[in-house]
Scaffold this motif. Sequence first.
Motif, PDB file in Angstrom:
ATOM      1  N   GLU A 101       0.674  45.768 -20.999  1.00 10.69           N
ATOM      2  CA  GLU A 101       1.782  45.985 -20.605  1.00 10.69           C
ATOM      3  C   GLU A 101       2.306  45.102 -19.369  1.00 10.69           C
ATOM      4  OE1 GLU A 101       3.014  50.130 -16.887  1.00 10.69           O
ATOM      5  OE2 GLU A 101       1.258  49.798 -18.888  1.00 10.69           O
ATOM      6  N   THR A 102       1.085  44.315 -18.832  1.00 11.22           N
ATOM      7  CA  THR A 102       2.103  43.387 -17.459  1.00 11.22           C
ATOM      8  C   THR A 102       2.014  41.710 -17.693  1.00 11.22           C
ATOM      9  OG1 THR A 102      -0.347  44.512 -16.173  1.00 11.22           O
ATOM     10  CG2 THR A 102       0.335  42.411 -15.039  1.00 11.22           C
ATOM     11  N   VAL A 103       0.941  41.904 -18.894  1.00 10.26           N
ATOM     12  CA  VAL A 103       2.061  40.770 -19.360  1.00 10.26           C
ATOM     13  C   VAL A 103       3.443  40.243 -20.468  1.00 10.26           C
ATOM     14  CG1 VAL A 103       1.306  39.006 -22.310  1.00 10.26           C
ATOM     15  CG2 VAL A 103      -0.280  39.484 -20.205  1.00 10.26           C
ATOM     16  N   ALA A 104       3.889  42.061 -20.445  1.00  8.06           N
ATOM     17  CA  ALA A 104       5.042  41.950 -21.399  1.00  8.06           C
ATOM     18  C   ALA A 104       6.011  42.069 -20.749  1.00  8.06           C
ATOM     19  CB  ALA A 104       5.025  43.278 -21.979  1.00  8.06           C
ATOM     20  N   TYR A 105       5.255  41.682 -19.043  1.00 14.59           N
ATOM     21  CA  TYR A 105       6.802  42.025 -17.321  1.00 14.59           C
ATOM     22  C   TYR A 105       6.512  40.299 -17.479  1.00 14.59           C
ATOM     23  CZ  TYR A 105       8.574  42.097 -12.975  1.00 14.59           C
ATOM     24  OH  TYR A 105       9.013  41.654 -11.689  1.00 14.59           O
ATOM     25  N   TYR A 106       5.670  39.780 -16.857  1.00 15.82           N
ATOM     26  CA  TYR A 106       6.125  39.118 -16.867  1.00 15.82           C
ATOM     27  C   TYR A 106       6.236  37.852 -18.039  1.00 15.82           C
ATOM     28  CZ  TYR A 106       3.734  39.755 -11.836  1.00 15.82           C
ATOM     29  OH  TYR A 106       3.164  40.815 -11.406  1.00 15.82           O
ATOM     30  N   ALA A 107       5.856  38.233 -18.983  1.00 11.43           N
ATOM     31  CA  ALA A 107       6.589  37.050 -19.837  1.00 11.43           C
ATOM     32  C   ALA A 107       7.675  36.899 -20.184  1.00 11.43           C
ATOM     33  CB  ALA A 107       5.713  37.809 -21.570  1.00 11.43           C
ATOM     34  N   THR A 108       9.111  37.574 -19.461  1.00  9.96           N
ATOM     35  CA  THR A 108      10.019  38.028 -19.610  1.00  9.96           C
ATOM     36  C   THR A 108      10.487  38.034 -17.917  1.00  9.96           C
ATOM     37  OG1 THR A 108       9.526  40.695 -19.774  1.00  9.96           O
ATOM     38  CG2 THR A 108      10.444  39.061 -22.232  1.00  9.96           C
ATOM     39  N   ALA A 109      10.078  37.570 -17.110  1.00 14.09           N
ATOM     40  CA  ALA A 109       9.886  37.980 -15.796  1.00 14.09           C
ATOM     41  C   ALA A 109      10.764  36.445 -15.734  1.00 14.09           C
ATOM     42  CB  ALA A 109       9.511  38.231 -14.760  1.00 14.09           C
ATOM     43  N   PRO A 110      11.548  35.805 -14.337  1.00 14.37           N
ATOM     44  CA  PRO A 110      11.755  34.682 -13.904  1.00 14.37           C
ATOM     45  C   PRO A 110      11.093  34.212 -13.678  1.00 14.37           C
ATOM     46  CG  PRO A 110      12.631  36.484 -12.272  1.00 14.37           C
ATOM     47  CD  PRO A 110      12.106  37.297 -13.045  1.00 14.37           C
ATOM     48  N   TYR A 119      -8.320  28.902 -25.785  1.00  8.71           N
ATOM     49  CA  TYR A 119      -7.351  28.647 -25.114  1.00  8.71           C
ATOM     50  C   TYR A 119      -6.076  28.751 -26.437  1.00  8.71           C
ATOM     51  CZ  TYR A 119      -4.107  25.881 -23.484  1.00  8.71           C
ATOM     52  OH  TYR A 119      -2.070  26.004 -22.425  1.00  8.71           O
ATOM     53  N   ASP A 120      -5.549  29.898 -26.138  1.00  7.46           N
ATOM     54  CA  ASP A 120      -4.395  30.060 -27.614  1.00  7.46           C
ATOM     55  C   ASP A 120      -3.218  30.515 -26.384  1.00  7.46           C
ATOM     56  OD1 ASP A 120      -3.885  31.294 -29.736  1.00  7.46           O
ATOM     57  OD2 ASP A 120      -3.248  33.701 -28.623  1.00  7.46           O
ATOM     58  N   VAL A 121      -1.845  29.847 -27.260  1.00  7.54           N
ATOM     59  CA  VAL A 121      -0.640  30.335 -26.188  1.00  7.54           C
ATOM     60  C   VAL A 121      -0.044  30.985 -27.586  1.00  7.54           C
ATOM     61  CG1 VAL A 121       1.381  29.174 -25.678  1.00  7.54           C
ATOM     62  CG2 VAL A 121      -1.053  28.323 -25.057  1.00  7.54           C
ATOM     63  N   SER A 122       1.151  31.750 -27.243  1.00  5.42           N
ATOM     64  CA  SER A 122       2.179  32.562 -28.394  1.00  5.42           C
ATOM     65  C   SER A 122       2.405  33.156 -27.231  1.00  5.42           C
ATOM     66  CB  SER A 122       1.410  33.690 -29.152  1.00  5.42           C
ATOM     67  OG  SER A 122       0.638  34.529 -28.580  1.00  5.42           O
ATOM     68  N   ASP A 123       4.153  32.890 -27.592  1.00  2.00           N
ATOM     69  CA  ASP A 123       5.098  33.958 -27.109  1.00  2.00           C
ATOM     70  C   ASP A 123       5.038  34.505 -25.514  1.00  2.00           C
ATOM     71  OD1 ASP A 123       6.123  35.445 -29.812  1.00  2.00           O
ATOM     72  OD2 ASP A 123       4.266  36.378 -29.599  1.00  2.00           O
ATOM     73  N   GLY A 124       4.720  33.159 -24.940  1.00  2.00           N
ATOM     74  CA  GLY A 124       5.352  33.467 -23.225  1.00  2.00           C
ATOM     75  C   GLY A 124       3.734  33.312 -22.987  1.00  2.00           C
ATOM     76  N   LEU A 125       2.589  33.746 -23.507  1.00  7.31           N
ATOM     77  CA  LEU A 125       1.250  34.199 -22.959  1.00  7.31           C
ATOM     78  C   LEU A 125       0.332  33.482 -23.439  1.00  7.31           C
ATOM     79  CD1 LEU A 125      -0.737  36.039 -21.576  1.00  7.31           C
ATOM     80  CD2 LEU A 125      -1.201  36.717 -24.599  1.00  7.31           C
ATOM     81  N   CYS A 126      -0.883  32.231 -22.524  1.00  7.27           N
ATOM     82  CA  CYS A 126      -1.974  31.609 -22.278  1.00  7.27           C
ATOM     83  C   CYS A 126      -2.739  32.348 -22.265  1.00  7.27           C
ATOM     84  CB  CYS A 126      -1.626  30.426 -21.648  1.00  7.27           C
ATOM     85  SG  CYS A 126      -2.841  29.446 -22.072  1.00  7.27           S
ATOM     86  N   ARG A 127      -3.244  32.803 -22.867  1.00  5.66           N
ATOM     87  CA  ARG A 127      -5.374  33.540 -23.171  1.00  5.66           C
ATOM     88  C   ARG A 127      -6.164  32.246 -22.944  1.00  5.66           C
ATOM     89  NH1 ARG A 127      -5.758  39.005 -24.170  1.00  5.66           N
ATOM     90  NH2 ARG A 127      -7.930  39.365 -24.248  1.00  5.66           N
ATOM     91  N   ILE A 128      -7.047  32.010 -21.622  1.00  2.79           N
ATOM     92  CA  ILE A 128      -7.882  31.581 -21.634  1.00  2.79           C
ATOM     93  C   ILE A 128      -9.309  33.049 -21.730  1.00  2.79           C
ATOM     94  CG2 ILE A 128      -8.703  29.677 -20.069  1.00  2.79           C
ATOM     95  CD1 ILE A 128      -6.571  29.156 -19.121  1.00  2.79           C
TER      96      ILE A 128
END
Length: 263
Positions: free
Chosen positions: A197-206, A7-16
Motif C-alpha cells: 500500500e505504501t509502495v503504491a503511493y510513492y511509486a506514483t508520487a512526484p 536486487y529487483d526492479v519493477s514498476d517503479g519499485l526497487c526491492r533490496i
Amino acid sequence: MYDTLLYDVSDGLCRITLNRPQVYNALSTGLIQDITHAIEAAGADDSVRVVVLTGAGDKAFCSGADLKEAGSTVASGNPNLGDALRQGYNPMIRAIRNLPKPVIGRINGVAAGAGCSLALACDVVICADEAYFSQIFVNIGLMPDAGATFFLPRLVGPQLAFDLCSTGRRVYGPEAARIGLVNRAVPTIELDSAVAETVAYYATAPTRAIGAMKKVLTQSLYSDLDQMLEQEAENQNELGRSADAAEGVLAFLSKRPANFSGH
C-alpha cells in the motif's frame, strides 16, 4: 549481480533483500558493500521511484554485525573499529539518507545492533508485530553506531534513547509504533499488504518533490529557521520548473487526478 543480497526492479519499485538468512542477515563486509552499491544503483536508475529494504527469511531483518567475521579482531585487543565504521557502515547509512527517493524498511523480524540502525535510516518503517528492535551493543561492551545515536534521540527523545541504548532491551512492534520508533506495526500476515500500500503511493508520487522533502527535512535537524527558509526557497525554485509541478497544476485546474512521472 550481488553475492549477499537480492536486487529487483519493477514498476517503479526497487526491492533490496538482505540475503544471508542462515546468519539472520548479519552484516558482513561484503553485505555492507553490496547494500551501499545497491542503494547507489537505485539512485542512478530513473525508473526507480521507491526502494524497499528488507531481509530474507521469516526471522530477521538484520541481526547486526557479523561477529564471526569481526569478533576475532575485537578479541585481539587492538581492533580499529573506527576505521571499520568510516569505511563501511557510515557510507552505507549516508547512501540511504542521501538517496533522493523514499526508502521503506520492511522489518520482518529481529533488527538488532547495526541492523536496528539500518532500519531507522529508512524514511518509512513498517514492521511486523512480532519483529523487535534492540540496541544490543551494550551486551558486548560497545556503544551504538551506524547512525543510531543520531536517529534514536530524534525519534523517541533523549531519555528513552538512553534507556534503549544502555539496556539493549527488545522493543517489539506494537511498542515501537507507540513510541515513534516506526511508522506502523501490523500482524505478520498483513506486513506485505501494508508495505504494498505504501509502495503504491510513492511509486506514483512526484519523486523529485519527495526527494527534496527528504533532503530538507534532514537538514532541518541541525539548521535554524533562517537557514530552512532559504532551503525552502532554493528547492521550491527548482521544483517549480519540474514536469511534475506543471502536471500537478494542470491536473488541479482541470479537476482531474495528477499523473506524475517522477521528473
